[in-house]
Enzyme design. Structure first.
Site, PDB file in Angstrom:
ATOM      1  N   TYR A  44       4.310  -7.896  -6.100  1.00  0.00           N
ATOM      2  CA  TYR A  44       3.924  -8.949  -7.047  1.00  0.00           C
ATOM      3  C   TYR A  44       4.769  -8.900  -8.314  1.00  0.00           C
ATOM      4  O   TYR A  44       4.843  -9.886  -9.054  1.00  0.00           O
ATOM      5  CB  TYR A  44       2.447  -8.835  -7.434  1.00  0.00           C
ATOM      6  CG  TYR A  44       1.454  -9.028  -6.316  1.00  0.00           C
ATOM      7  CD1 TYR A  44       1.845  -9.452  -5.047  1.00  0.00           C
ATOM      8  CD2 TYR A  44       0.092  -8.780  -6.531  1.00  0.00           C
ATOM      9  CE1 TYR A  44       0.918  -9.613  -4.025  1.00  0.00           C
ATOM     10  CE2 TYR A  44      -0.835  -8.944  -5.514  1.00  0.00           C
ATOM     11  CZ  TYR A  44      -0.415  -9.355  -4.265  1.00  0.00           C
ATOM     12  OH  TYR A  44      -1.338  -9.512  -3.264  1.00  0.00           O
ATOM     13  N   HIS A 102       0.648  -2.789   2.508  1.00  0.00           N
ATOM     14  CA  HIS A 102       0.542  -4.231   2.259  1.00  0.00           C
ATOM     15  C   HIS A 102       0.688  -5.056   3.542  1.00  0.00           C
ATOM     16  O   HIS A 102      -0.109  -5.953   3.811  1.00  0.00           O
ATOM     17  CB  HIS A 102       1.607  -4.651   1.242  1.00  0.00           C
ATOM     18  CG  HIS A 102       1.314  -5.935   0.556  1.00  0.00           C
ATOM     19  ND1 HIS A 102       1.867  -6.295  -0.647  1.00  0.00           N
ATOM     20  CD2 HIS A 102       0.512  -6.974   0.901  1.00  0.00           C
ATOM     21  CE1 HIS A 102       1.418  -7.477  -1.018  1.00  0.00           C
ATOM     22  NE2 HIS A 102       0.596  -7.927  -0.089  1.00  0.00           N
TER      23      HIS A 102
END
Length: 272
Positions: A44, A102
């Site tokens: 991110y 992730h």
């Protein structure tokens, strides 16, 4: 606020697509409003802003539940632990409450056993209190359970919203006692303009967002919506205390059309 495993608030603040000052301001505002569960990830690019917002909020660390996720490029013995330490430095904390893989998509096709052993090592070193996975299908979970017991998997974080209920995967996780955290609960805003959800919201005098949050939590999920607006953050919080009837829950669940929002080219073969 209800907790999962006596640790994680069921409603968290997601930070996907929040960058720079927007990420900082949104997280700081969420903490001011009472959020105590913040979800970020290496990819991110906002861990530093999240960490600074946490420090500046002056909320005690033990009151918070912080999640981050290890990116595909770091799913190997050489990079994994180093990358987690870098995340902790950015987040200005000695540990995260939850560390996730992730995506089950290592850039150099490393075997799952390699990166799951690194995940376990991160916990053993005290870098993470809890560990888990994200975007794992039934087949991938079965493979993972050859390396790591289900009791060690705090959660499987996957996309769940009224247009993608992911029932088959959720049922499998339930059978293994693996908690499911649903991300993108609003399907990037799509479900908030759905007539069925709007009608239920009007009947209760609340917002569509509150209805969707209440629906998510009624399924036994945790959920991590993101927002940059104070009013929306507040409405999301209110959804935790909203009760839906079994008929309303069914109506919303029946909206499922397998409309997946997060589907990069390195995605696994999804359960349908």
């Amino acid at each position: 606020m209800k907790l999962i495993h006596n640790e994680m608030p069921v409603l968290g603040m997601g930070t996907f697509r929040l960058e720079d000052d927007i990420a900082y301001n949104s997280v700081k505002m969420a903490l001011e409003l009472g959020y105590r569960h913040i979800d970020t990830a290496q990819i991110y690019g906002n861990e530093a802003q999240v960490g600074q917002a946490i420090v500046d909020s002056q909320v005690e660390r033990h009151e918070l539940f912080i999640t981050t996720k290890v990116w595909n490029a770091n799913l190997n013995t050489n990079s994994f632990i180093k990358s987690v330490r870098e995340s902790l430095e950015k987040l200005k904390t000695d540990y995260v409450d939850l560390l996730l893989i992730h995506w089950p998509s290592p850039e150099s096709n490393e075997p799952m056993k390699e990166y799951l052993e690194q995940l376990i090592e991160a916990k053993n070193q005290g870098l993470a209190k809890n560990i888990g996975v994200s975007n794992f299908t039934i087949d991938l979970l079965e493979e993972a359970l050859k390396t790591i017991p289900a009791s060690e998997l705090f959660t499987n974080q996957v996309e769940v919203h009224p247009y993608l209920t992911n029932e088959k995967l959720r049922a499998y996780c339930d059978s293994k006692n693996i908690h499911v955290t649903g991300y993108m609960p609003f399907a990037v805003g799509k479900v908030l303009s759905d007539d069925v959800i709007i009608e239920i919201a009007k009947s209760k005098g609340v917002t569509p967002a509150e209805i969707v949050i209440a629906w998510s939590l009624s399924l036994g999920l945790s959920t991590i919506p993101s927002s940059t607006k104070r009013s929306n953050l507040l409405y999301n919080l209110k959804g935790e205390n909203l009760q839906l009837s079994s008929e309303e829950i069914s109506k919303i669940s029946n909206l499922n059309i397998n409309d997946r929002q997060a589907n990069p080219d390195f995605s696994p073969k999804w359960d349908i």
